[in-house]
Design an enzyme around this catalytic site. Sequence first.
Site, short mmCIF file in Angstrom:
data_model
loop_
_atom_site.label_atom_id
_atom_site.label_comp_id
_atom_site.label_asym_id
_atom_site.label_seq_id
_atom_site.Cartn_x
_atom_site.Cartn_y
_atom_site.Cartn_z
N GLU A 56 34.70 4.80 128.81
CA GLU A 56 33.76 4.23 129.77
C GLU A 56 32.51 3.71 129.08
OE1 GLU A 56 35.63 7.94 131.79
OE2 GLU A 56 35.23 7.18 129.77
N CYS A 88 30.16 10.64 130.74
CA CYS A 88 30.42 9.26 131.15
C CYS A 88 29.99 9.04 132.60
CB CYS A 88 31.90 8.94 130.98
SG CYS A 88 32.40 8.86 129.24
N SER A 172 72.10 12.70 103.36
CA SER A 172 71.65 12.32 104.70
C SER A 172 70.88 11.01 104.73
CB SER A 172 70.77 13.42 105.29
OG SER A 172 69.64 13.64 104.47
N TRP A 174 70.91 7.01 104.39
CA TRP A 174 70.18 7.14 105.66
C TRP A 174 71.18 7.16 106.81
CZ3 TRP A 174 65.32 8.49 105.27
CH2 TRP A 174 64.59 8.10 104.16
N LEU A 208 56.44 13.64 103.44
CA LEU A 208 56.00 13.93 104.81
C LEU A 208 54.63 13.34 105.13
CD1 LEU A 208 57.19 17.65 105.25
CD2 LEU A 208 58.39 15.55 105.88
N SER A 225 59.48 31.32 104.50
CA SER A 225 59.33 32.77 104.65
C SER A 225 59.06 33.48 103.34
CB SER A 225 60.59 33.36 105.30
OG SER A 225 60.79 32.82 106.59
N GLU A 305 60.19 18.04 112.15
CA GLU A 305 61.27 17.37 111.43
C GLU A 305 62.04 18.40 110.63
OE1 GLU A 305 60.89 13.55 109.65
OE2 GLU A 305 58.96 13.14 110.60
N LEU A 310 65.54 25.66 111.15
CA LEU A 310 64.20 25.67 111.75
C LEU A 310 64.26 25.17 113.19
CD1 LEU A 310 61.19 26.13 111.56
CD2 LEU A 310 60.95 23.84 110.56
N ASN A 311 65.09 24.16 113.47
CA ASN A 311 65.21 23.67 114.85
C ASN A 311 65.68 24.78 115.78
OD1 ASN A 311 64.42 21.13 114.09
ND2 ASN A 311 66.45 20.22 114.14
#
Length: 377
Positions: A56, A88, A172, A174, A208, A225, A305, A310-311
């Site tokens: 604003e 604002c 992997s 790509w 990264l 870890s 990522e 980890l996922n």
Amino acid sequence: MKEPMTDRDFMLRAITLARLGEGWVNPNPMVGAVIVKGGRVIAEGWHHKYGELHAERDALRALTEPAEGATIYVTLEPCCHYGKQPPCTLAIIEHGISRVVIGSRDPNPLVAGKGVRMLREHGITVVEDFMREECDALNPVFFHYITTGRPYVKMKYAMTADGKIATKTGASKWITSEEARNLVHDWRNACRGIMAGIGTVLADDPLLNCRKPGGRDPVRVICDSRLRIPEDAQIVRTAKQYETIVACALPETEADRPEDMRAKAERLRQRGVEVWSVPAQDGTVDLRELVKRLGERGIDSILLEGGGTLNESALRAGIVQEVNAFVAPKIFGGKARSPVEGAGVETPQEALQMKMEQVRQVGDDLLITYRISDDQK
């Protein structure tokens, strides 16, 4: 003859302006503002960067004529408190604006309806919830962070049409197209942090960072870890250039840690790495405690990522709000790795349920975006 612009046209323009602050306003929201008088736009603005003018005031600074009697379209309720910038609402009142059209409501307890009330008390007409769905879509990160104090975690992975994230040899690069990889760098710019596991570091030695021209590099967070990160890894070698945190599960009291681990942690610190000990009872990194600490650090969003391990841990810990799956038109076959590993569920009824938000094509790939509701965590 050109038709006159409508309230919707002006708010769409404000939304477009708001997105220009992506990656730079965190942990503030993205906000855009358009000032209109007699059907003409007389000023525009947006929140450019954290600590700088709000949308604003940025628009008011750009006025080409007095704003008395004008309408301001703003994607989020104007603030009414002193923070990095003054309220604002005061600027709107002082400039004699007579009508304010607001998209999203601000859940920040310091604002939350108070800004609207102040404007109305000064005789200003206020229209709330105008194109709210479109405006809310700008700031899921802010809404989550301001109400929970924890970062919004956006999981991303790329897989083949048969669900593989690597070949049987572990290769992997790509899986996805260049367009998909460029989009990921847009996300790295937009998110304040990026998280990966030690498995990814050992396998790929990633940097990264954000390779979008003019982009902002995220804080790098590595879940490790047992503090196995190689001291010659790119993450370590560039830690003084890019803010880096390695989260481990060593005993929180330094005296209780093995001598070799104490020495390694100190060497990492000397290289610019922050070493955080966040142990869970099972000897892994306590992800819930980790994101709590990251939130306290002001990190409002994380691009996850990770690999399959980890996922799975992140989903099980309930820290993920959004899942983005790139599906490439390729088939690897064999017994290659999965995007989410772990023990898995025993029956379909036990599956983590998600809501599909969007499906779109990116290059030759499909991008499927899912949201995870709070009752699934």
